[in-house]
Design a protein around this motif. Structure first.
Motif, PDB file in Angstrom:
ATOM      1  N   PRO A 162       0.509  12.521  -8.201  1.00  0.00           N
ATOM      2  CA  PRO A 162      -0.309  13.371  -9.093  1.00  0.00           C
ATOM      3  C   PRO A 162      -1.114  14.426  -8.340  1.00  0.00           C
ATOM      4  CG  PRO A 162      -0.563  11.079  -9.685  1.00  0.00           C
ATOM      5  CD  PRO A 162       0.207  11.112  -8.414  1.00  0.00           C
ATOM      6  N   VAL A 163      -1.571  14.095  -7.124  1.00  0.00           N
ATOM      7  CA  VAL A 163      -2.320  15.078  -6.337  1.00  0.00           C
ATOM      8  C   VAL A 163      -1.411  16.236  -5.949  1.00  0.00           C
ATOM      9  CG1 VAL A 163      -3.532  15.423  -4.155  1.00  0.00           C
ATOM     10  CG2 VAL A 163      -3.958  13.375  -5.494  1.00  0.00           C
ATOM     11  N   TRP A 164      -0.211  15.932  -5.496  1.00  0.00           N
ATOM     12  CA  TRP A 164       0.740  16.993  -5.153  1.00  0.00           C
ATOM     13  C   TRP A 164       1.109  17.811  -6.382  1.00  0.00           C
ATOM     14  CZ3 TRP A 164       4.248  13.153  -2.124  1.00  0.00           C
ATOM     15  CH2 TRP A 164       3.703  12.929  -0.878  1.00  0.00           C
ATOM     16  N   THR A 165       1.285  17.154  -7.504  1.00  0.00           N
ATOM     17  CA  THR A 165       1.652  17.862  -8.728  1.00  0.00           C
ATOM     18  C   THR A 165       0.575  18.866  -9.126  1.00  0.00           C
ATOM     19  OG1 THR A 165       2.875  15.928  -9.479  1.00  0.00           O
ATOM     20  CG2 THR A 165       2.312  17.557 -11.133  1.00  0.00           C
ATOM     21  N   VAL A 166      -0.678  18.459  -9.043  1.00  0.00           N
ATOM     22  CA  VAL A 166      -1.768  19.362  -9.427  1.00  0.00           C
ATOM     23  C   VAL A 166      -1.978  20.443  -8.373  1.00  0.00           C
ATOM     24  CG1 VAL A 166      -4.255  19.475  -9.813  1.00  0.00           C
ATOM     25  CG2 VAL A 166      -2.923  17.672 -10.878  1.00  0.00           C
ATOM     26  N   LYS A 167      -1.991  20.061  -7.074  1.00  0.00           N
ATOM     27  CA  LYS A 167      -2.281  21.018  -6.017  1.00  0.00           C
ATOM     28  C   LYS A 167      -1.189  22.058  -5.815  1.00  0.00           C
ATOM     29  CE  LYS A 167      -5.438  19.033  -2.662  1.00  0.00           C
ATOM     30  NZ  LYS A 167      -5.565  18.488  -1.316  1.00  0.00           N
ATOM     31  N   TYR A 211       9.820  10.680  -7.474  1.00  0.00           N
ATOM     32  CA  TYR A 211      10.098  10.042  -6.190  1.00  0.00           C
ATOM     33  C   TYR A 211      10.171   8.522  -6.274  1.00  0.00           C
ATOM     34  CZ  TYR A 211       8.484  14.648  -4.902  1.00  0.00           C
ATOM     35  OH  TYR A 211       8.325  15.990  -4.823  1.00  0.00           O
ATOM     36  N   LEU A 212       9.831   7.936  -7.383  1.00  0.00           N
ATOM     37  CA  LEU A 212       9.749   6.486  -7.483  1.00  0.00           C
ATOM     38  C   LEU A 212      10.792   5.973  -8.462  1.00  0.00           C
ATOM     39  CD1 LEU A 212       7.973   4.144  -6.481  1.00  0.00           C
ATOM     40  CD2 LEU A 212       6.598   4.433  -8.503  1.00  0.00           C
ATOM     41  N   ARG A 213      11.626   5.056  -8.009  1.00  0.00           N
ATOM     42  CA  ARG A 213      12.648   4.417  -8.835  1.00  0.00           C
ATOM     43  C   ARG A 213      13.553   5.421  -9.551  1.00  0.00           C
ATOM     44  NH1 ARG A 213       8.628   1.720 -12.042  1.00  0.00           N
ATOM     45  NH2 ARG A 213       7.241   0.905 -10.488  1.00  0.00           N
ATOM     46  N   HIS A 273      -0.555   7.329  -5.998  1.00  0.00           N
ATOM     47  CA  HIS A 273      -1.741   8.174  -5.949  1.00  0.00           C
ATOM     48  C   HIS A 273      -1.440   9.575  -5.411  1.00  0.00           C
ATOM     49  CE1 HIS A 273      -4.027   4.532  -6.663  1.00  0.00           C
ATOM     50  NE2 HIS A 273      -5.066   5.302  -6.890  1.00  0.00           N
ATOM     51  N   ALA A 274      -0.437   9.700  -4.551  1.00  0.00           N
ATOM     52  CA  ALA A 274      -0.172  10.993  -3.926  1.00  0.00           C
ATOM     53  C   ALA A 274       0.587  11.944  -4.841  1.00  0.00           C
ATOM     54  CB  ALA A 274       0.603  10.790  -2.630  1.00  0.00           C
ATOM     55  N   TRP A 291       0.810  -1.209   0.000  1.00  0.00           N
ATOM     56  CA  TRP A 291       0.000   0.000   0.000  1.00  0.00           C
ATOM     57  C   TRP A 291       0.845   1.261   0.000  1.00  0.00           C
ATOM     58  CZ3 TRP A 291      -5.348   1.279   0.802  1.00  0.00           C
ATOM     59  CH2 TRP A 291      -6.191   0.228   0.513  1.00  0.00           C
ATOM     60  N   ASP A 292       2.039   1.205   0.561  1.00  0.00           N
ATOM     61  CA  ASP A 292       2.891   2.391   0.514  1.00  0.00           C
ATOM     62  C   ASP A 292       3.262   2.741  -0.927  1.00  0.00           C
ATOM     63  OD1 ASP A 292       4.352   0.096   0.285  1.00  0.00           O
ATOM     64  OD2 ASP A 292       6.001   0.759   1.543  1.00  0.00           O
ATOM     65  N   PHE A 293       3.515   1.737  -1.734  1.00  0.00           N
ATOM     66  CA  PHE A 293       3.801   1.955  -3.155  1.00  0.00           C
ATOM     67  C   PHE A 293       2.564   2.528  -3.861  1.00  0.00           C
ATOM     68  CE2 PHE A 293       3.672   0.221  -7.496  1.00  0.00           C
ATOM     69  CZ  PHE A 293       4.790   0.841  -8.014  1.00  0.00           C
TER      70      PHE A 293
END
Length: 142
Positions: A64-69, A80-82, A61-62, A54-56
């Protein structure tokens, strides 16, 4: 070329009566209650994000939300991933048009995933109700 019976049924627009709208909204209420009941263990604690991978999933999911907000950009890249990976071609990426993404924008990533899954269950039940009505499977959905 012969058109199948089911395609003709789907293309015909039945006359809606006042009672059919009452049945639809009653079914919508029942579907909402069922979805909330089914997903109630999922939303007992809004701060717990789950176990295993679930952390992955929450990272996917987080971002894209941060990118838009916060950056006011369309989410195409996850730095942040790989060591950096694309979001636009990732099949695990939440689509910017999905209910889960909109719920994540409103309520935050953790609560948005839980609310989005509940709303997706309601949308699925309503779709099945309408399909059963189109195929004359049950009398209440006609």
């Amino acid at each position: 070329m012969a058109v199948s019976k089911y395609m003709r049924i789907l293309c015909e627009l039945p006359e809606k009566t006042k009672t059919s709208h009452v049945y639809f909204f009653a079914a919508l209420g029942i579907f909402f209650v069922l979805a909330v009941f089914f997903y109630s263990p999922f939303g007992e604690d809004w701060g717990i994000y789950g176990s295993a991978d679930w952390d992955f999933s929450n990272c996917i999911h987080a971002v894209p939300v941060w990118t838009v907000k916060y950056f006011h950009e369309f989410p195409l890249w996850n730095p942040y991933l790989r060591g950096g990976s694309t979001l636009i071609g990732n099949p695990q990426n939440p689509s910017p048009l999905s209910l889960t993404f909109f719920m994540s924008l409103i309520a935050g990533p953790l609560a948005g995933i839980k609310l989005g899954n509940t709303l997706n269950a309601v949308v699925g039940m309503v779709g099945m109700y309408m399909l059963m009505g189109a195929f004359d499977t049950i009398w209440i959905a006609r």
